[in-house]
Design a protein around this motif. Structure first.
Motif, PDB file in Angstrom:
ATOM      1  N   LEU A   1     -17.071  15.418   3.456  1.00 56.80           N
ATOM      2  CA  LEU A   1     -16.404  15.541   2.162  1.00 56.80           C
ATOM      3  C   LEU A   1     -14.885  15.613   2.279  1.00 56.80           C
ATOM      4  CD1 LEU A   1     -18.778  18.041   0.308  1.00 56.80           C
ATOM      5  CD2 LEU A   1     -18.733  15.547   0.179  1.00 56.80           C
ATOM      6  N   VAL A   2     -14.361  16.205   3.341  1.00 54.28           N
ATOM      7  CA  VAL A   2     -12.903  16.321   3.478  1.00 54.28           C
ATOM      8  C   VAL A   2     -12.232  14.953   3.532  1.00 54.28           C
ATOM      9  CG1 VAL A   2     -11.059  17.028   5.036  1.00 54.28           C
ATOM     10  CG2 VAL A   2     -12.842  18.660   4.422  1.00 54.28           C
ATOM     11  N   PRO A   3     -12.675  14.042   4.419  1.00 49.97           N
ATOM     12  CA  PRO A   3     -12.022  12.721   4.412  1.00 49.97           C
ATOM     13  C   PRO A   3     -12.258  11.935   3.123  1.00 49.97           C
ATOM     14  CG  PRO A   3     -13.880  12.747   5.948  1.00 49.97           C
ATOM     15  CD  PRO A   3     -13.645  14.148   5.525  1.00 49.97           C
ATOM     16  N   LEU A   4     -13.472  12.029   2.544  1.00 45.19           N
ATOM     17  CA  LEU A   4     -13.750  11.296   1.308  1.00 45.19           C
ATOM     18  C   LEU A   4     -12.912  11.819   0.145  1.00 45.19           C
ATOM     19  CD1 LEU A   4     -17.634  10.748   1.293  1.00 45.19           C
ATOM     20  CD2 LEU A   4     -15.848   9.037   1.595  1.00 45.19           C
ATOM     21  N   SER A   5     -12.676  13.107   0.119  1.00 47.61           N
ATOM     22  CA  SER A   5     -11.915  13.690  -0.986  1.00 47.61           C
ATOM     23  C   SER A   5     -10.436  13.311  -0.952  1.00 47.61           C
ATOM     24  CB  SER A   5     -12.043  15.220  -0.978  1.00 47.61           C
ATOM     25  OG  SER A   5     -11.454  15.760   0.195  1.00 47.61           O
ATOM     26  N   GLN A   6      -9.985  12.708   0.134  1.00 44.12           N
ATOM     27  CA  GLN A   6      -8.589  12.290   0.237  1.00 44.12           C
ATOM     28  C   GLN A   6      -8.342  10.915  -0.379  1.00 44.12           C
ATOM     29  OE1 GLN A   6      -6.017  14.201   1.292  1.00 44.12           O
ATOM     30  NE2 GLN A   6      -7.534  15.839   1.460  1.00 44.12           N
ATOM     31  N   ILE A   7      -9.382  10.267  -0.855  1.00 45.48           N
ATOM     32  CA  ILE A   7      -9.221   8.974  -1.536  1.00 45.48           C
ATOM     33  C   ILE A   7      -8.591   9.227  -2.900  1.00 45.48           C
ATOM     34  CG2 ILE A   7     -10.413   6.960  -2.486  1.00 45.48           C
ATOM     35  CD1 ILE A   7     -12.562   7.346  -0.378  1.00 45.48           C
ATOM     36  N   THR A   8      -7.424   8.659  -3.133  1.00 43.03           N
ATOM     37  CA  THR A   8      -6.651   8.977  -4.343  1.00 43.03           C
ATOM     38  C   THR A   8      -6.694   7.876  -5.406  1.00 43.03           C
ATOM     39  OG1 THR A   8      -4.650   8.077  -3.330  1.00 43.03           O
ATOM     40  CG2 THR A   8      -5.061  10.432  -3.056  1.00 43.03           C
ATOM     41  N   LYS A   9      -7.120   6.684  -5.053  1.00 43.77           N
ATOM     42  CA  LYS A   9      -7.144   5.567  -5.999  1.00 43.77           C
ATOM     43  C   LYS A   9      -8.575   5.293  -6.447  1.00 43.77           C
ATOM     44  CE  LYS A   9      -2.716   4.682  -5.552  1.00 43.77           C
ATOM     45  NZ  LYS A   9      -1.769   4.880  -6.657  1.00 43.77           N
ATOM     46  N   LEU A  10      -8.759   5.247  -7.767  1.00 43.92           N
ATOM     47  CA  LEU A  10     -10.101   5.007  -8.302  1.00 43.92           C
ATOM     48  C   LEU A  10     -10.653   3.643  -7.899  1.00 43.92           C
ATOM     49  CD1 LEU A  10      -9.921   6.455 -11.926  1.00 43.92           C
ATOM     50  CD2 LEU A  10     -11.226   7.335 -10.000  1.00 43.92           C
ATOM     51  N   LYS A  11      -9.766   2.652  -7.713  1.00 43.13           N
ATOM     52  CA  LYS A  11     -10.264   1.320  -7.370  1.00 43.13           C
ATOM     53  C   LYS A  11     -10.937   1.303  -5.996  1.00 43.13           C
ATOM     54  CE  LYS A  11      -5.827  -0.271  -5.422  1.00 43.13           C
ATOM     55  NZ  LYS A  11      -4.782  -1.315  -5.519  1.00 43.13           N
ATOM     56  N   TYR A  12     -10.544   2.238  -5.113  1.00 39.71           N
ATOM     57  CA  TYR A  12     -11.193   2.311  -3.800  1.00 39.71           C
ATOM     58  C   TYR A  12     -12.582   2.939  -3.886  1.00 39.71           C
ATOM     59  CZ  TYR A  12      -6.453   1.394  -2.140  1.00 39.71           C
ATOM     60  OH  TYR A  12      -5.220   0.846  -1.926  1.00 39.71           O
ATOM     61  N   LEU A  13     -12.880   3.574  -5.020  1.00 43.03           N
ATOM     62  CA  LEU A  13     -14.182   4.217  -5.183  1.00 43.03           C
ATOM     63  C   LEU A  13     -15.225   3.280  -5.779  1.00 43.03           C
ATOM     64  CD1 LEU A  13     -12.984   7.620  -6.681  1.00 43.03           C
ATOM     65  CD2 LEU A  13     -13.422   7.063  -4.294  1.00 43.03           C
ATOM     66  N   VAL A  14     -14.803   2.102  -6.247  1.00 40.47           N
ATOM     67  CA  VAL A  14     -15.735   1.175  -6.892  1.00 40.47           C
ATOM     68  C   VAL A  14     -16.876   0.767  -5.968  1.00 40.47           C
ATOM     69  CG1 VAL A  14     -15.963  -1.115  -7.930  1.00 40.47           C
ATOM     70  CG2 VAL A  14     -14.016   0.349  -8.526  1.00 40.47           C
TER      71      VAL A  14
ATOM     72  N   PHE B   1     -22.729   1.080  -4.781  1.00 42.85           N
ATOM     73  CA  PHE B   1     -23.797   1.372  -3.826  1.00 42.85           C
ATOM     74  C   PHE B   1     -24.605   2.590  -4.263  1.00 42.85           C
ATOM     75  CE2 PHE B   1     -25.215   3.560   0.103  1.00 42.85           C
ATOM     76  CZ  PHE B   1     -26.100   2.585   0.561  1.00 42.85           C
ATOM     77  N   ALA B   2     -23.909   3.605  -4.789  1.00 42.44           N
ATOM     78  CA  ALA B   2     -24.588   4.827  -5.230  1.00 42.44           C
ATOM     79  C   ALA B   2     -25.544   4.538  -6.386  1.00 42.44           C
ATOM     80  CB  ALA B   2     -23.556   5.867  -5.649  1.00 42.44           C
ATOM     81  N   ASN B   3     -25.155   3.646  -7.291  1.00 40.53           N
ATOM     82  CA  ASN B   3     -26.042   3.307  -8.414  1.00 40.53           C
ATOM     83  C   ASN B   3     -27.326   2.658  -7.927  1.00 40.53           C
ATOM     84  OD1 ASN B   3     -24.195   4.256 -10.309  1.00 40.53           O
ATOM     85  ND2 ASN B   3     -23.187   2.275 -10.492  1.00 40.53           N
ATOM     86  N   PHE B   4     -27.207   1.769  -6.958  1.00 41.75           N
ATOM     87  CA  PHE B   4     -28.383   1.088  -6.412  1.00 41.75           C
ATOM     88  C   PHE B   4     -29.297   2.091  -5.702  1.00 41.75           C
ATOM     89  CE2 PHE B   4     -30.418  -1.071  -2.795  1.00 41.75           C
ATOM     90  CZ  PHE B   4     -31.149  -2.039  -3.482  1.00 41.75           C
ATOM     91  N   VAL B   5     -28.720   2.964  -4.908  1.00 42.05           N
ATOM     92  CA  VAL B   5     -29.498   3.960  -4.177  1.00 42.05           C
ATOM     93  C   VAL B   5     -30.140   4.952  -5.145  1.00 42.05           C
ATOM     94  CG1 VAL B   5     -29.339   5.854  -2.509  1.00 42.05           C
ATOM     95  CG2 VAL B   5     -28.127   3.723  -2.081  1.00 42.05           C
TER      96      VAL B   5
ATOM     97  N   ILE C   1     -23.095  12.556  -1.971  1.00 41.77           N
ATOM     98  CA  ILE C   1     -21.890  12.471  -1.129  1.00 41.77           C
ATOM     99  C   ILE C   1     -20.933  11.419  -1.675  1.00 41.77           C
ATOM    100  CG2 ILE C   1     -21.035  11.795   1.149  1.00 41.77           C
ATOM    101  CD1 ILE C   1     -23.576  13.052   2.332  1.00 41.77           C
ATOM    102  N   LEU C   2     -21.480  10.252  -2.046  1.00 43.61           N
ATOM    103  CA  LEU C   2     -20.637   9.172  -2.539  1.00 43.61           C
ATOM    104  C   LEU C   2     -20.081   9.475  -3.931  1.00 43.61           C
ATOM    105  CD1 LEU C   2     -22.788   6.102  -1.405  1.00 43.61           C
ATOM    106  CD2 LEU C   2     -20.763   7.048  -0.294  1.00 43.61           C
ATOM    107  N   SER C   3     -20.859  10.188  -4.724  1.00 43.03           N
ATOM    108  CA  SER C   3     -20.424  10.506  -6.098  1.00 43.03           C
ATOM    109  C   SER C   3     -19.449  11.679  -6.126  1.00 43.03           C
ATOM    110  CB  SER C   3     -21.632  10.827  -6.971  1.00 43.03           C
ATOM    111  OG  SER C   3     -22.534   9.743  -7.009  1.00 43.03           O
ATOM    112  N   PHE C   4     -19.460  12.491  -5.101  1.00 43.19           N
ATOM    113  CA  PHE C   4     -18.601  13.680  -5.060  1.00 43.19           C
ATOM    114  C   PHE C   4     -17.132  13.302  -5.277  1.00 43.19           C
ATOM    115  CE2 PHE C   4     -15.795  16.640  -2.929  1.00 43.19           C
ATOM    116  CZ  PHE C   4     -16.287  17.881  -3.295  1.00 43.19           C
ATOM    117  N   THR C   5     -16.697  12.242  -4.611  1.00 38.91           N
ATOM    118  CA  THR C   5     -15.293  11.852  -4.698  1.00 38.91           C
ATOM    119  C   THR C   5     -14.918  11.448  -6.110  1.00 38.91           C
ATOM    120  OG1 THR C   5     -15.479  11.023  -2.436  1.00 38.91           O
ATOM    121  CG2 THR C   5     -13.548  10.371  -3.670  1.00 38.91           C
TER     122      THR C   5
END
Length: 459
Positions: free
Chosen positions: A192-205, A210-214, A335-339
């Protein structure tokens, strides 16, 4: 005579100019009346969504982790009361969202703004409302912002506990380390620490897609086990004690209330007038959500009874690979949705601190805030690793305020003096809904803390 004529000409010209200006002003005024301001025509053209796309986005945002908590809600209420209660809570939530969106749309026309967010709507309504309430405009915006941030912060705590519980069960089933749930929560920091450092929403797409499919795969597995050889209905409670109803309402509010995404979805629509009405995007979405949530809650409680866990996947068999696969899938989704969920509280905090920090230090400051917030979330989850408790608290405190109380107060202030007064049915209807929200708030928090004290053997 000639001099008099020459002197009169400028005066005549001045009078004619003034008369022409009045005609032009009246013409443009009438054109404004005939062609009122249409907010949708002034929205950015590169970010418009069709009505079907808006429906898909609203369903995707609302059909989240809360659906897995519905069997617990039915455990608290019973099968019959749970089914009826789910419909009633769905109707109340849908009505609250409806009046909020309608107020926002009408306010956009009055203030000539293309679109407004949730907090913007609340603030502008109070700014332009009756004189005695205008001084509370800033306060109401703060309440709206922090209710939204706290809701997502609490949801992050729920995600961490579900992730930890899932991996603990898998570890226990396959001979892994016999750590406590709290320790597994702490281990989540590695991811979670490295994932939470993602600051741009476009990088979360990509993560979101993938999370929706899973997520779809894990829900299908859960429903398979829910419908596989269910016991007799007579073995389940049709109703329970009235003291458990606040817990049912709080969990239902946590599960259903997607009000945080409603305004962004409506603001992106090509034809926002199709969001409300009959059938309308909102009505279709609410109906689908209520039916699906009610079905999952009913079938989950029917299958697992009082042994059902805060997340449906945690109730699945321990000795079957398919069930364990569902647990892994759900943990990965969390995990993927947390960010994405974590982005909201960070944004609320950062908007209040950004101007106070020098520009050359803002990157490090934002990184530090994200790290600190993640550590706080995981620490809370480790200290109190109870899924149901977090759901009850978030539903009772945040969503009763943000999803019910603020919309009815906002509509009342907006319409006060225009088409409603002290004796209007709208005012009395909103008063009843506000009382319901306050009862849900007080009773939900009371029973949640009572459960907490019982779990720690204080009572």
């Amino acid at each position: 005579m000639e001099k008099t004529t020459k002197a009169a000409k400028p005066q005549i010209s001045t009078v004619m100019d003034a008369y022409s200006s009045k005609i032009e002003l009246a013409y443009h005024g009438s054109r404004e009346d005939l062609d009122p301001y249409v907010p949708a025509d002034h929205r950015p053209h590169n970010s418009k969504t069709s009505s079907f796309g808006a429906l898909a986005n609203l369903l995707k945002a609302s059909l989240g982790s809360g659906v897995l908590a519905m069997p617990v809600a039915f455990k608290n209420a019973g099968m019959l009361v749970g089914a009826i209660g789910t419909i009633l809570v769905g109707l109340i939530c849908g009505h609250a969202i409806h009046i909020l969106v309608k107020t926002s749309q009408q306010l956009c026309v009055e203030t000539k703004k293309p679109c407004l967010g949730y907090a913007d709507t609340c603030e502008l309504v109070f700014q332009n409302g009756p004189r005695p309430v205008r001084k509370y405009a800033t306060l109401i915006r703060e309440i709206a912002d922090w209710a939204l941030a706290t809701t997502h912060f609490g949801a992050c705590c729920v995600y961490v506990v579900i992730i930890a519980e899932s991996f603990k069960q898998i570890s226990d089933a396959y001979g892994g380390p016999s750590w406590s749930v709290s320790l597994f929560c702490a281990v989540c920091l590695v991811v979670l620490v490295p994932l939470s450092q993602i600051t741009k929403l476009k990088y979360l797409v990509p993560f979101s897609a993938f999370a929706n499919f899973v997520w779809l795969g894990s829900i299908c597995i859960c429903l398979y086990y829910c419908l596989k050889d269910p016991p007799a209905i007579k073995d389940r409670n049709l109703a329970t004690s009235i003291t458990a109803i606040p817990s049912f309402i709080s969990i239902c509010l946590f599960a259903m209330e997607g009000i945080g995404v409603v305004m962004p979805v409506e603001n992106e629509m090509i034809k926002p007038q199709q969001f409300l009405g009959c059938p309308g995007v909102l009505n279709i979405a609410i109906t689908t959500i209520v039916i699906f949530y009610g079905f999952v809650g009913f079938s989950g409680y029917w299958q697992f009874g009082n042994d059902v866990s805060g997340s449906l996947t945690l109730s699945l068999p321990q000795d079957e690979i398919l069930a364990q696969t569902a647990k892994i899938l759900v943990a990965c989704v969390m995990i993927l949705s947390f960010t994405l969920i974590y982005y909201i509280p960070v944004d609320v905090v950062w908007r209040r601190l950004q101007d106070r920090i020098p520009a050359n230090r803002q990157i490090w400051a934002l990184s530090g805030i994200r790290l600190l917030g993640t550590l706080i979330i995981v620490s809370i989850a480790s200290a109190v690793p109870y899924i149901e408790l977090f759901m009850e608290l978030v539903g009772a405190i945040c969503l009763s305020v943000m999803g019910l109380l603020l919309p009815v107060v906002t509509e009342t202030v907006f319409r006060w003096g225009k088409d409603v007064g002290p004796t209007s049915w709208v005012v009395w209807k909103n008063f009843i809904l506000a009382i319901f929200a306050l009862i849900a708030l007080v009773s939900g928090v009371t029973y949640a803390f009572k459960s907490l004290l019982e779990k720690f053997s204080i009572l």
